[in-house]
Design a protein around this motif. Structure first.
Motif, mmCIF file in Angstrom:
data_model
loop_
_atom_site.group_PDB
_atom_site.id
_atom_site.type_symbol
_atom_site.label_atom_id
_atom_site.label_comp_id
_atom_site.label_asym_id
_atom_site.label_seq_id
_atom_site.Cartn_x
_atom_site.Cartn_y
_atom_site.Cartn_z
ATOM 1 N N ALA A 24 1.015 -0.871 0.353
ATOM 2 C CA ALA A 24 0.252 -0.115 0.386
ATOM 3 C C ALA A 24 0.845 1.431 -0.110
ATOM 4 N N SER A 25 1.896 1.748 0.409
ATOM 5 C CA SER A 25 3.014 2.226 0.952
ATOM 6 C C SER A 25 3.776 2.468 -0.849
ATOM 7 N N LEU A 26 3.911 2.019 -1.170
ATOM 8 C CA LEU A 26 4.834 1.592 -3.014
ATOM 9 C C LEU A 26 3.883 1.831 -3.752
ATOM 10 N N MET A 27 1.925 1.729 -3.011
ATOM 11 C CA MET A 27 1.571 2.011 -4.155
ATOM 12 C C MET A 27 0.767 3.493 -4.428
ATOM 13 N N THR A 28 1.220 3.968 -3.188
ATOM 14 C CA THR A 28 0.626 5.692 -2.822
ATOM 15 C C THR A 28 1.728 6.065 -3.150
ATOM 16 N N GLU A 29 2.590 5.982 -3.536
ATOM 17 C CA GLU A 29 4.238 7.371 -3.792
ATOM 18 C C GLU A 29 3.751 6.356 -5.364
ATOM 19 N N LEU A 71 1.781 -9.233 -12.580
ATOM 20 C CA LEU A 71 3.121 -9.446 -11.501
ATOM 21 C C LEU A 71 2.600 -9.841 -10.400
ATOM 22 N N VAL A 72 2.036 -10.327 -9.537
ATOM 23 C CA VAL A 72 1.971 -11.093 -8.468
ATOM 24 C C VAL A 72 1.214 -11.953 -8.668
ATOM 25 N N ASP A 132 5.769 -7.627 -17.471
ATOM 26 C CA ASP A 132 6.486 -6.299 -17.517
ATOM 27 C C ASP A 132 6.444 -5.761 -16.422
ATOM 28 N N PRO A 133 7.499 -5.482 -15.847
ATOM 29 C CA PRO A 133 7.666 -5.304 -14.110
ATOM 30 C C PRO A 133 8.418 -3.405 -14.814
ATOM 31 N N GLN A 134 8.842 -3.894 -16.049
ATOM 32 C CA GLN A 134 9.413 -2.389 -16.219
ATOM 33 C C GLN A 134 8.422 -0.998 -15.041
ATOM 34 N N GLU A 135 7.255 -0.962 -16.103
ATOM 35 C CA GLU A 135 5.993 -0.177 -15.719
ATOM 36 C C GLU A 135 5.973 0.459 -14.341
ATOM 37 N N LEU A 136 6.037 -0.845 -14.078
ATOM 38 C CA LEU A 136 5.767 -0.522 -12.079
ATOM 39 C C LEU A 136 7.127 -0.304 -10.929
ATOM 40 N N GLY A 137 7.869 0.211 -12.061
ATOM 41 C CA GLY A 137 9.451 0.359 -11.089
ATOM 42 C C GLY A 137 9.461 -0.134 -9.775
#
Ligand code: ZN
Length: 147
Positions: A71-76, A96-97, A103-108
Motif C-alpha cells: 500500500a505504501s509503494l502504491m500511494t507513492e 505481476l503477483v 512487464d515489471p518495468q512500468e511498475l518501477g
C-alpha cells in the motif's frame, strides 16, 4: 539472485517500518476500505482526484509487512497518475503477483513484490491496497474484502 532477493526484502521492510503517505487526507474526495480476512490486514485509502488525475494519495491501516509495504509503494506510485493510468497499474500489478512474465518495468519499485507470486496466500496481502484503490475509484462506499 539471492542478493537481489535480499535487496527486495530490504525495500519491503523499509516501507513496512516507515510507510510513506501514512495518514488520513482531509482533502480526499475518494475513499476506500479494504479487509483481508485471511491475514487480518486492513487498509483505508484516501485519494484526491482532480480532473481525472490523482493529485494526492494516502492510507492508514494495520497488517502484515507485505500488505503495508504494498500500500505504501502504491500511494507513492499513484500521485500524478490519471484514473485510467491507475487502473492500468492495478492490472499490471495484479499480473505481476499472479503470473510469470509480464512487464515489471512500468511498475518501477513495485516490482519488488513479484516474489509473492511464489506464496499464493500472500497475494491477497499484496493486492489488498489495490483492490481498495479499485473500489475507491469506482466509488463503492462499502468495504471491499479479498474473499
Ligand atoms: Zn497480510
Amino acid at each position: 539472485m539471492a542478493e537481489l532477493r535480499d535487496l527486495y526484502q530490504e525495500v519491503i521492510f523499509d516501507h513496512y517500518r516507515r510507510p510513506r503517505n501514512f495518514h488520513t487526507l482531509e482533502a480526499a474526495n475518494r475513499k476506500g476500505e479494504g479487509y483481508n480476512p485471511l491475514c487480518g490486514d486492513r487498509v483505508t485509502l484516501y485519494l484526491r482526484v482532480e480532473n481525472d488525475r490523482i493529485v494526492n494519495a494516502s492510507f492508514v491501516g494495520a497488517g502484515c509487512a507485505i500488505s503495508i509495504a504494498s500500500a505504501s509503494l502504491m500511494t507513492e506510485h499513484l500521485k500524478g497518475k490519471t484514473v485510467e493510468q491507475a487502473r492500468a497499474l492495478f492490472q499490471a500489478f495484479q499480473d505481476l503477483v499472479t503470473r510469470e512474465g509480464g512487464d515489471p518495468q512500468e511498475l518501477g519499485k513495485l516490482a519488488v513484490l513479484a516474489g509473492v507470486r511464489e506464496f499464493p496466500a500472500r497475494v491477497k496481502c499484496a493486492t489488498l491496497g489495490w483492490h481498495t484503490l479499485n473500489a475507491a475509484l469506482t466509488g463503492m462506499s462499502s468495504e471491499v474484502s479479498t474473499e
